[in-house]
Design an enzyme around this catalytic site. Sequence first.
Site, short mmCIF file in Angstrom:
data_model
loop_
_atom_site.label_atom_id
_atom_site.label_comp_id
_atom_site.label_asym_id
_atom_site.label_seq_id
_atom_site.Cartn_x
_atom_site.Cartn_y
_atom_site.Cartn_z
N HIS A 124 0.86 -1.18 0.00
CA HIS A 124 0.00 0.00 0.00
C HIS A 124 0.90 1.24 0.00
O HIS A 124 1.94 1.26 0.68
CB HIS A 124 -0.90 0.00 1.24
CG HIS A 124 -1.90 1.11 1.26
ND1 HIS A 124 -1.57 2.40 1.67
CD2 HIS A 124 -3.21 1.16 0.92
CE1 HIS A 124 -2.64 3.16 1.59
NE2 HIS A 124 -3.64 2.43 1.13
N GLU A 126 0.86 4.16 1.39
CA GLU A 126 1.20 4.70 2.71
C GLU A 126 2.21 3.82 3.43
O GLU A 126 3.17 4.31 4.03
CB GLU A 126 -0.05 4.86 3.58
CG GLU A 126 0.26 5.43 4.96
CD GLU A 126 -0.92 5.40 5.90
OE1 GLU A 126 -0.70 5.16 7.11
OE2 GLU A 126 -2.07 5.60 5.45
N SER A 242 -8.17 0.95 0.56
CA SER A 242 -8.11 0.15 1.79
C SER A 242 -9.18 0.61 2.76
O SER A 242 -9.86 -0.21 3.40
CB SER A 242 -6.73 0.28 2.44
OG SER A 242 -5.75 -0.36 1.66
#
Length: 315
Positions: A124, A126, A242
């Site tokens: 992901h 982040e 997400s």
Amino acid sequence: MKVNVDMNSGFCFGVQFAIDRVEDEMKASGPLYSLGDIVHNAVEVERLEKLGLKTITIEEFKTLKNTRVFIRAHGEPPSTYKLALENNIELIDATCPVVMKLQQRIKEFYDRGYQVLIYGREGHPEVIGLCGQCNNEAIVLKHADLSDRGETEKIDFSRKTVLFSQTTKDTTGFYELKANLENVFREHHAAQNFDSAATESIVPDFQAKDTICRQVSNRDQKLAAFSKENECVIFVAGRKSSNGKVLFEVCKDANSNTHFIENQSELERAWFLRPDDSLVESVGVCGATSTPMWVMQQVAEHIRATFAAERFVQS
């Protein structure tokens, strides 16, 4: 059939800031590169690309020189900033303040010798940025029940350890993971120390930091209540989101007649019918922190025009 839009849904402040910033930059200086999708919502990305935003991958970024590149709310690892400096790339940085603070905390603990665990999804955007703060040595845990041996076998239970969370994960999962890790650390310590007189200083230092964004976690109860108030729920979000996956499950748990769509073309007639073929009384439209309000309004209008009309009832 009444169609209600959840006014508490829509962009969180970090995403809204990034969207506003990129629009202002393009109005002032023309087309702009974005390192990765600015938001995990294909419809919004398409709208911004029509205004001049060009989404690029990290591999494409590495080939650029003497230009301007936008950093989205998810943040980036230190290597991105180093590369930009080397290639004379001006970065327009819209990293979310919550994410930026988390990056700093991870670096601080890593520099103090802590083993870093992150509750999140490997790959992901982040999480990539977070891992970059500790030389990519963080261990990413997706399964709160510790069921994945591939994840847990990487953990050194003899080291002082700190657990953080990707900002868009679910609080329930985080605290389940925290409790499970505490138990394993305790069991490991007990197995290593048979002497009852062993001092407390021998116990490995395990800390858990709830770093889930409160704009995300605070939506859980509101979304659950909204879902219960409506007979049918249409949850609108990007497939890559997400946060969308987490909040959809919140809605689904509160109302089993909840359906996930990315845009209005995915709506199905059967969703709005009861077993006796009569229309449901109410439909709630809601979404993720990466879902634009205009998309939810568009979906609601389409439902009103297509499925709530008298001609539909008679067909």
